[in-house]
Design a protein around this motif. Structure first.
Motif, PDB file in Angstrom:
ATOM      1  N   ASN A 191       0.849  -1.194   0.000  1.00 22.10           N
ATOM      2  CA  ASN A 191       0.000   0.000   0.000  1.00 22.10           C
ATOM      3  C   ASN A 191       0.884   1.243   0.000  1.00 22.10           C
ATOM      4  N   GLU A 193       0.302   5.512   0.527  1.00 22.46           N
ATOM      5  CA  GLU A 193      -0.678   6.522   0.905  1.00 22.46           C
ATOM      6  C   GLU A 193       0.023   7.859   1.175  1.00 22.46           C
ATOM      7  N   LEU A 195      -0.614  11.169   3.523  1.00 25.63           N
ATOM      8  CA  LEU A 195      -1.378  11.539   4.709  1.00 25.63           C
ATOM      9  C   LEU A 195      -1.134  13.015   5.032  1.00 25.63           C
ATOM     10  N   LYS A 216      -5.081  13.161   8.232  1.00 23.09           N
ATOM     11  CA  LYS A 216      -5.500  11.845   7.762  1.00 23.09           C
ATOM     12  C   LYS A 216      -4.611  10.771   8.395  1.00 23.09           C
ATOM     13  N   TYR A 218      -3.983   6.293   8.863  1.00 25.74           N
ATOM     14  CA  TYR A 218      -3.973   5.162   7.940  1.00 25.74           C
ATOM     15  C   TYR A 218      -3.457   3.907   8.635  1.00 25.74           C
ATOM     16  N   ARG A 219      -4.061   2.776   8.281  1.00 25.09           N
ATOM     17  CA  ARG A 219      -3.571   1.454   8.695  1.00 25.09           C
ATOM     18  C   ARG A 219      -3.488   0.591   7.447  1.00 25.09           C
ATOM     19  N   PRO A 237      -7.083  -1.274   3.064  1.00 22.84           N
ATOM     20  CA  PRO A 237      -6.482  -0.329   4.025  1.00 22.84           C
ATOM     21  C   PRO A 237      -7.562   0.456   4.765  1.00 22.84           C
ATOM     22  N   GLU A 238      -7.295   0.721   6.025  1.00 21.42           N
ATOM     23  CA  GLU A 238      -8.194   1.536   6.848  1.00 21.42           C
ATOM     24  C   GLU A 238      -7.650   2.963   6.912  1.00 21.42           C
ATOM     25  N   SER A 239      -8.523   3.941   6.791  1.00 25.00           N
ATOM     26  CA  SER A 239      -8.086   5.329   6.902  1.00 25.00           C
ATOM     27  C   SER A 239      -9.106   6.115   7.714  1.00 25.00           C
ATOM     28  N   TRP A 241     -10.175  10.432   8.797  1.00 29.31           N
ATOM     29  CA  TRP A 241      -9.949  11.868   8.881  1.00 29.31           C
ATOM     30  C   TRP A 241     -10.209  12.283  10.314  1.00 29.31           C
ATOM     31  N   TYR A 267     -13.995   7.311  10.005  1.00 30.28           N
ATOM     32  CA  TYR A 267     -13.264   6.167   9.462  1.00 30.28           C
ATOM     33  C   TYR A 267     -13.803   5.754   8.088  1.00 30.28           C
TER      34      TYR A 267
END
Length: 312
Positions: A191, A193, A195, A216, A218-219, A237-239, A241, A267
């Motif tokens: 992944n 990302e 942020l 932001k 992120y996981r 992926p988990e994100s 704000w 989430y």
């Protein structure tokens, strides 16, 4: 033939275990001041973790008792290089960095269950050898700019790349058939990302300030075997704000600090573990939630006494 109901009980009264954990941490923190405005810092860290899980010795075996013999070895290495500019009095200040990390987790598990303590009849429940690895690289920046008196712009971001891999070999008892299903998995997921972070701070006076930020989080995503099948479950992926309002203050010649936060987290694809099959008690898979939110408030009060003792 259906399995006995003791599997449905999840061994709640017979899961006593002993865990011996050994952790060694090594950190090297080096800083070099280039001039009065610039300095460079290197932080190298390694955490070595060893865990042994065993069942306690008992005079007699109990029916449905679990007998565990697990070893878990983890290594977490990271290298962080930071370039810092400015001071508390500077109109502009910031931190710019490069991060690289590698985390490994190796598991050797042998779990058995006592089906009949008189005989005794002991069944293998789980035999598993697993190797997990996570690698991360990132570029980041965090800056502050006082563009007018008492107003400060907060801005930054992090560009991160993750790779998560798993290699599993083993088997698990199927309570409904008393057969064994394979625990075989060999896959990896990557992944990338960006942020961002932005905010605004206002100085109420020399001892109080307010700050509002949007950032932001992120996981990384990953994949996992659906036990009892040959299918692979892909977890996105988990994100989130994060919206935060913070208050900071000092009183009584800085002896008293009163701080507060109000936050709201929105989430996307939150990763939620669930138990999915009664044949495999305590085994889970992860699903991505359709929608989830979290919100709340925090307050902190600290006071430094004349003796040097601090309370909060």
């Amino acid at each position: 033939m259906s399995g006995p109901d003791f599997f449905a009980r999840r061994f709640d009264d017979t899961t006593a275990e002993r865990r011996d954990t050994y952790v060694n941490r090594y950190i090297a923190d080096l800083t070099y001041e280039i001039n009065e405005d610039w300095k460079i810092q290197s932080i190298t860290s390694f955490v070595d973790t060893d865990v042994e899980i065993t069942s306690p010795q008992t005079p007699t075996l109990q029916q449905f008792q679990l007998i565990r013999d697990d070893t878990r070895e983890g290594g977490d290495f990271s290298q962080d290089i930071r370039l810092t500019y400015g001071s508390a009095e500077s109109q502009f200040s910031g931190v710019f960095g490069l991060f690289a990390g590698r985390s490994t987790f190796d598991l050797d598990s042998n779990i058995r269950v006592v089906a009949d303590p008189v005989t005794p009849f002991i069944l293998p429940f789980q035999q598993l050898q697993a190797k997990n690895k996570s690698e991360t690289t990132a570029l980041y920046a965090d800056t502050r700019y006082e563009f007018v008196d008492r107003w400060t712009l907060l801005a930054g971001g992090r560009l991160v790349h993750d790779k998560v891999s798993a290699n599993y070999t083993g088997s698990l008892l199927d309570a409904s058939t008393f057969g064994y299903v394979p625990l075989t998995e060999n896959n990896s997921v990557s992944n990338t990302e960006f942020l961002p972070k932005i905010g605004l701070a206002f100085e109420l006076d020399e001892n109080q300030n307010l700050a509002a930020t949007i950032s932001k989080g992120y996981r990384p995503g990953y994949s996992e075997l659906i036990i009892g099948t040959t299918d692979i479950n892909t977890v996105r992926p988990e994100s989130l704000w994060a919206y935060e309002l913070a208050y900071r203050s000092k009183w009584l010649e800085d002896r008293l600090q009163v701080n507060g936060n109000v936050f709201y987290y929105d989430y996307t694809n939150q990763q939620v573990p669930i138990e999915f099959d009664p044949r495999f008690p305590a085994q889970t898979i992860s699903l991505n939630a359709a929608e989830s939110h979290s919100y709340g408030a925090e307050i902190e009060v600290r006071y430094g006494f004349d003796s040097g003792l601090a309370g909060c």
